[in-house]
Design an enzyme around this catalytic site. Structure first.
Site, mmCIF file in Angstrom:
data_model
loop_
_atom_site.group_PDB
_atom_site.id
_atom_site.type_symbol
_atom_site.label_atom_id
_atom_site.label_comp_id
_atom_site.label_asym_id
_atom_site.label_seq_id
_atom_site.Cartn_x
_atom_site.Cartn_y
_atom_site.Cartn_z
ATOM 1 N N SER A 145 0.868 -1.185 0.000
ATOM 2 C CA SER A 145 0.000 0.000 0.000
ATOM 3 C C SER A 145 0.900 1.228 0.000
ATOM 4 C CB SER A 145 -0.852 -0.021 1.271
ATOM 5 O OG SER A 145 -1.401 1.245 1.538
ATOM 6 N N TYR A 158 -2.947 -0.350 10.329
ATOM 7 C CA TYR A 158 -2.878 -0.575 8.873
ATOM 8 C C TYR A 158 -1.502 -0.144 8.368
ATOM 9 C CZ TYR A 158 -4.134 -0.673 3.940
ATOM 10 O OH TYR A 158 -4.170 -0.958 2.590
HETATM 11 N N1 NAD Z 1 -8.750 -0.320 -1.527
HETATM 12 C C1 NAD Z 1 -7.661 0.423 -1.576
HETATM 13 O O1 NAD Z 1 -7.688 1.637 -1.834
HETATM 14 C C2 NAD Z 1 -6.314 -0.196 -1.347
HETATM 15 C C3 NAD Z 1 -5.162 0.553 -1.571
HETATM 16 C C4 NAD Z 1 -3.918 -0.040 -1.375
HETATM 17 C C5 NAD Z 1 -3.834 -1.350 -0.972
HETATM 18 N N2 NAD Z 1 -4.974 -2.060 -0.742
HETATM 19 C C6 NAD Z 1 -4.829 -3.435 -0.305
HETATM 20 O O2 NAD Z 1 -5.404 -4.275 -1.295
HETATM 21 C C7 NAD Z 1 -5.925 -5.447 -0.673
HETATM 22 C C8 NAD Z 1 -7.394 -5.612 -1.042
HETATM 23 O O3 NAD Z 1 -8.094 -4.454 -0.644
HETATM 24 P P1 NAD Z 1 -9.622 -4.206 -1.038
HETATM 25 O O4 NAD Z 1 -9.857 -2.751 -0.940
HETATM 26 O O5 NAD Z 1 -9.930 -4.913 -2.305
HETATM 27 O O6 NAD Z 1 -10.341 -4.894 0.218
HETATM 28 P P2 NAD Z 1 -11.820 -5.493 0.328
HETATM 29 O O7 NAD Z 1 -12.290 -5.209 1.716
HETATM 30 O O8 NAD Z 1 -12.685 -5.047 -0.795
HETATM 31 O O9 NAD Z 1 -11.560 -7.059 0.167
HETATM 32 C C9 NAD Z 1 -10.795 -7.762 1.099
HETATM 33 C C10 NAD Z 1 -11.294 -9.179 1.137
HETATM 34 O O10 NAD Z 1 -10.512 -9.875 2.130
HETATM 35 C C11 NAD Z 1 -11.401 -10.770 2.801
HETATM 36 N N3 NAD Z 1 -10.871 -11.123 4.116
HETATM 37 C C12 NAD Z 1 -10.849 -10.359 5.214
HETATM 38 N N4 NAD Z 1 -10.364 -11.047 6.257
HETATM 39 C C13 NAD Z 1 -10.057 -12.279 5.789
HETATM 40 C C14 NAD Z 1 -9.537 -13.451 6.397
HETATM 41 N N5 NAD Z 1 -9.226 -13.475 7.715
HETATM 42 N N6 NAD Z 1 -9.348 -14.556 5.623
HETATM 43 C C15 NAD Z 1 -9.671 -14.542 4.307
HETATM 44 N N7 NAD Z 1 -10.198 -13.464 3.681
HETATM 45 C C16 NAD Z 1 -10.381 -12.336 4.418
HETATM 46 C C17 NAD Z 1 -12.710 -10.003 2.894
HETATM 47 O O11 NAD Z 1 -13.807 -10.866 3.148
HETATM 48 C C18 NAD Z 1 -12.767 -9.316 1.532
HETATM 49 O O12 NAD Z 1 -13.457 -10.082 0.575
HETATM 50 C C19 NAD Z 1 -5.713 -5.268 0.834
HETATM 51 O O13 NAD Z 1 -4.516 -5.913 1.229
HETATM 52 C C20 NAD Z 1 -5.576 -3.768 0.973
HETATM 53 O O14 NAD Z 1 -4.849 -3.399 2.115
HETATM 54 C C21 NAD Z 1 -6.213 -1.526 -0.936
#
Ligand code: NAD
Length: 194
Positions: A145, A158
């Site tokens: 991130s 985070y």
């Molecule tokens: N959304 C953003 O702007 C952003 C930016 C940079 C990095 N990220 C990173 O990208 C990745 C995905 O983010 P996102 O926004 O798509 O998140 P999201 O919340 O849309 O999806 C995350 C998924 O992880 C699953 N999850 C949570 N806990 C879990 C567990 N214990 N076991 C298995 N599955 C589990 C959830 O059910 C969900 O489906 C994350 O690592 C996040 O930190 C996101």
């Protein structure tokens, strides 16, 4: 050149991929020929995402498990390797966010964020790499991130977890490269002796 980037028949496991970035990665990689294994914590949601990929004509399987539970992770990875096939690529994508002022941050929410975002990368990478090392082949991709580099208020765990994932990626690469190198060197020695 096209073949160089072909993912045909490559099995890609993406954690937390029932929605969001994980699901988009799954679709994108499936479009390049990869066979996708959708993981999420809730089985129904993993199954639904898998059905969406299958309906679009892609090869996909669901494997629901909690990425923070070491025993569940080890069992699931062994099950995938035996019943779905060798994992060529692991993408550690599962992640959660919690927001509170630093002075108010509840301990249980700190633990939850660190467990899902950071500990899971260790657990799933360890379980998958045990198989990859035996095969001398495999790729692990960790989703970091901007917060791996930059701090921001209200999202203390985070930021801490994503900074840690960056270093975990480095130390994993160092460890696994050493193991692979040692095994290859050992192989060469053994082949000379036999
Ligand atoms: N959304 C953003 O702007 C952003 C930016 C940079 C990095 N990220 C990173 O990208 C990745 C995905 O983010 P996102 O926004 O798509 O998140 P999201 O919340 O849309 O999806 C995350 C998924 O992880 C699953 N999850 C949570 N806990 C879990 C567990 N214990 N076991 C298995 N599955 C589990 C959830 O059910 C969900 O489906 C994350 O690592 C996040 O930190 C996101």
């Amino acid at each position: 050149m096209k073949d160089l980037f072909s993912l045909t028949n490559k099995k890609v496991l993406i954690t937390g991929s029932a929605q969001g970035i994980g699901f988009l990665l799954a679709k994108g990689l499936a479009e390049q020929g990869a066979d996708i294994i959708i993981n999420d914590i809730i089985d129904d949601r993993a199954q639904h995402a898998t059905s969406q990929l299958r309906d679009a004509g892609f090869v996909a399987d669901a494997c629901a498990f909690d990425v923070t539970n070491g025993q569940a992770v080890n069992n699931a990875i062994a099950d995938i390797e035996e019943n779905i096939g060798a994992i060529d690529v692991l993408i550690n994508n599962a992640g959660i966010q919690r927001r509170h002022p630093f002075t108010e941050f509840p301990e249980n929410e700190w633990d939850a964020v660190i467990d899902v975002n950071q500990k899971s990368v260790f657990l799933v990478s360890q379980a998958v790499s045990r198989f990859m090392v035996k095969r001398q082949r495999g790729k692990i991709i960790n989703i970091c991130s901007m917060q791996s580099e930059l701090g921001r208020d209200t999202i203390t765990p985070y930021t801490a977890s994503k900074g840690a994932v960056k270093m975990l990626t480095l130390v994993c690469a160092l460890n696994l490269r050493v193991i692979t190198f040692r095994s290859m060197a050992l192989r060469r020695v053994i082949s000379k002796l036999t």
